[in-house]
Design a protein around this motif. Structure first.
Motif, short mmCIF file in Angstrom:
data_model
loop_
_atom_site.label_atom_id
_atom_site.label_comp_id
_atom_site.label_asym_id
_atom_site.label_seq_id
_atom_site.Cartn_x
_atom_site.Cartn_y
_atom_site.Cartn_z
N PHE A 60 0.83 -1.20 0.00
CA PHE A 60 0.00 0.00 0.00
C PHE A 60 0.86 1.26 0.00
O PHE A 60 2.03 1.23 0.41
CB PHE A 60 -0.90 0.02 1.24
N PHE A 61 0.26 2.37 -0.44
CA PHE A 61 0.91 3.67 -0.32
C PHE A 61 -0.14 4.71 0.06
O PHE A 61 -1.34 4.50 -0.15
CB PHE A 61 1.61 4.08 -1.63
N THR A 62 0.31 5.80 0.66
CA THR A 62 -0.59 6.90 1.05
C THR A 62 -0.23 8.14 0.25
O THR A 62 0.92 8.33 -0.16
CB THR A 62 -0.49 7.21 2.55
N ARG A 88 -7.70 -1.60 -4.05
CA ARG A 88 -7.66 -1.95 -2.63
C ARG A 88 -7.46 -0.66 -1.86
O ARG A 88 -6.49 0.07 -2.10
CB ARG A 88 -6.53 -2.95 -2.34
N TYR A 89 -8.36 -0.41 -0.93
CA TYR A 89 -8.36 0.86 -0.20
C TYR A 89 -8.45 0.53 1.28
O TYR A 89 -9.49 0.05 1.76
CB TYR A 89 -9.55 1.69 -0.66
N ALA A 90 -7.38 0.77 2.00
CA ALA A 90 -7.33 0.49 3.44
C ALA A 90 -7.69 1.76 4.21
O ALA A 90 -7.12 2.82 3.98
CB ALA A 90 -5.94 0.02 3.83
N ARG A 168 0.03 -2.80 5.81
CA ARG A 168 1.32 -2.14 6.04
C ARG A 168 1.63 -1.25 4.84
O ARG A 168 1.81 -1.74 3.72
CB ARG A 168 2.42 -3.18 6.23
N SER A 169 1.62 0.06 5.06
CA SER A 169 1.96 0.99 3.98
C SER A 169 3.47 0.94 3.72
O SER A 169 4.28 0.87 4.64
CB SER A 169 1.55 2.41 4.37
N ARG A 170 3.82 0.99 2.44
CA ARG A 170 5.23 0.93 2.06
C ARG A 170 5.80 2.30 1.67
O ARG A 170 7.01 2.49 1.65
CB ARG A 170 5.42 -0.02 0.87
N ALA A 171 4.93 3.23 1.32
CA ALA A 171 5.42 4.54 0.86
C ALA A 171 4.45 5.63 1.28
O ALA A 171 3.24 5.47 1.18
CB ALA A 171 5.59 4.54 -0.65
#
Length: 480
Positions: A60-62, A88-90, A168-171
């Motif tokens: 994921f990224f934000t 996919r939207y967390a 878990r966001s990666r970026a």
């Protein structure tokens, strides 16, 4: 949907900052959190309710403004085998931390919303959660509501799922950085697809008659013993990112309406008087709006980088003032059920760190997908939640209105007695010498009194600044 975004850039001891601090005192805005709320937040941060499903393998990224710490959403975008896309939207799982009926929950119900002042924010939840344990910060495992929305090749939703999962966001990206990568062709596919999906969703918005406002951020900068106003035009990536949130809000509303229980964000069609006033504002700012052209068409034609267009977009937010929250059950939908600007059923569900209602919308959607009754604490809140959100919205509107008054007084301070070119955009029905003018430069909307002389509604007028006091949040004009 957007609100006016204002940001003050000046020293803490500047008169404008002092006036904003005084406003918080006048409005009795909470200064910090009670001790029992902070203690409960600390305990919840150490011991959240964690889901069994593990989706930490999804990168994921934000995308948020650089200074943001309360990261509600993270996304991952990919192509589907056979065509179309998977979104996919967390969404931060605030319910994993907030115990129903506890001190933290009660305080959130009192606040309802994060309040945004031009110089700081007053958060819905303590920073321990909103900018710490519940925020989807990079390289941190977090509980979330994981939405999976499948789209066809045209960007239409064909399947929706939501369930709890560890993510878990990666970026951590900001809008400018994301835009640079996309424009340069260096973005990896999950980010590059934001443009493809965003453009498809924007086309569908036009097709269904919806409208998104690219409201520029107003920056008020201290300079030369005064203040200057400038606008930060939103980037295309801002709009594409907003389309993912809108997609999810519509998908959530559809889940609720099919299940027969939920809470919607509704907005009636704007009354003719409000649109007529906006037409006069457009004329004042030299924006061409022929009578045969719809509001949606004229908004889409605007360039937020143009300061007059930017000022008009700020005023367009007035057409959103009738929005509210409506709960329903037993399959009996409210009337109206549609959000006029979205042109579909819609709900708020993607910002639970900043809006109370989003936590409940998430639970309602989880229950709808599972084919179960919503939890008792959710059902019991549906009777009071619309009222609490309405009160929170009124408070937020007051903050916005009073902040705008203070900022505009600061912009004009030191110019009392000067003449300005303006346009009369509103006149009181029973007091034709009292009304509102839109200045051309700076782009300020302010009250005017004609001293017994009838104001020429819809006409240009040379006006004199009679008062500009940030401390009193007061600006007053008179005909020159």
């Amino acid at each position: 949907m957007p609100r006016r975004q204002m940001h003050v850039i000046c020293a803490a001891e500047a008169p404008l900052r002092a006036a904003l601090r005084a406003l918080r005192t006048t409005l009795d805005v909470p200064d910090g959190f009670p001790a029992e709320v902070l203690a409960e937040a600390e305990r919840a941060a150490r011991e959240p309710r964690l889901p069994e499903r593990d989706a930490t393998d999804v990168p994921f990224f934000t995308i948020d403004p650089p200074a943001s710490g309360d990261l509600d959403q993270a996304m991952h975008l990919e192509r589907r085998a056979g065509g179309g896309f998977r979104v996919r939207y967390a969404i931060a799982d605030v319910a994993a931390f907030v115990r129903p009926g506890g001190a933290l929950d009660a305080e959130a119900h009192r606040r309802a919303l994060t309040l945004y002042f031009p110089d700081e924010k007053v958060p819905l939840h303590p920073a321990t959660l909103s900018e710490g344990a519940a925020s989807l910060l990079p390289e941190q495992t977090r509980p979330a509501l994981l939405w999976t929305i499948d789209l066809d090749a045209d960007g239409r939703a064909v399947a929706t799922d939501v369930r709890r999962a560890l993510v878990r966001s990666r970026a951590r990206l900001d809008y400018e950085g994301a835009q640079r990568q996309i424009d340069a062709g260096t973005a990896e596919e999950p980010l590059a697809l934001l443009k493809d999906i965003g453009l498809l969703r924007e086309r569908l918005e036009v097709e269904r008659g919806g409208i998104s406002l690219d409201v520029p951020e107003q920056e008020i900068v201290e300079q030369d013993h005064g203040y200057a106003l400038r606008f930060r035009a939103p980037l295309p990536a801002d709009g594409w990112n907003a389309q993912i949130s809108l997609l999810t809000g519509m998908a959530a509303a559809h889940l609720m309406t099919r299940a027969g229980t939920g809470i919607l964000r509704t907005l009636p069609t704007a009354p003719d008087g409000a649109v007529a006033r906006l037409r006069r504002t457009a004329k004042a700012l030299h924006i061409d709006w022929p009578h045969h052209v719809s509001y949606a068409e004229v908004v889409r034609s605007l360039d937020p980088a143009d300061h007059l267009h930017a000022a008009f977009l700020q005023e367009c937010t007035t057409l959103l003032r009738g929005a509210g929250y409506t709960a329903f059950s037993g399959g009996r939908l409210p009337d109206p059920a549609v959000h006029a600007a979205v042109a579909d059923t819609y709900t708020h569900c993607t910002a639970p760190l900043r809006r109370l209602v989003d936590r409940y919308a998430g639970e309602l959607c989880l229950s709808a997908v599972a084919g179960e009754e919503p939890p008792a604490w959710v059902r019991e809140a549906l009777d009071v939640l619309p009222k609490e959100m309405a009160e929170g919205s009124r408070r937020a509107n007051t903050v916005e209105r009073e902040s705008v008054d203070i900022v505009e007084a600061a912009l004009l301070s030191g110019r009392v007695g000067e003449l300005f070119d303006a346009f009369v955009i509103d006149v009181k029905d029973h007091e034709p010498d009292v009304g509102t003018v839109q200045l051309q430069d700076p782009a300020v909307v302010a009250p005017i009194e004609g001293g017994g002389a009838e104001l020429p509604l819809g006409e240009a007028l040379r006006v004199r600044l009679m008062q500009a006091d940030p401390g009193a949040a007061k600006v007053q004009f008179a005909p020159a």
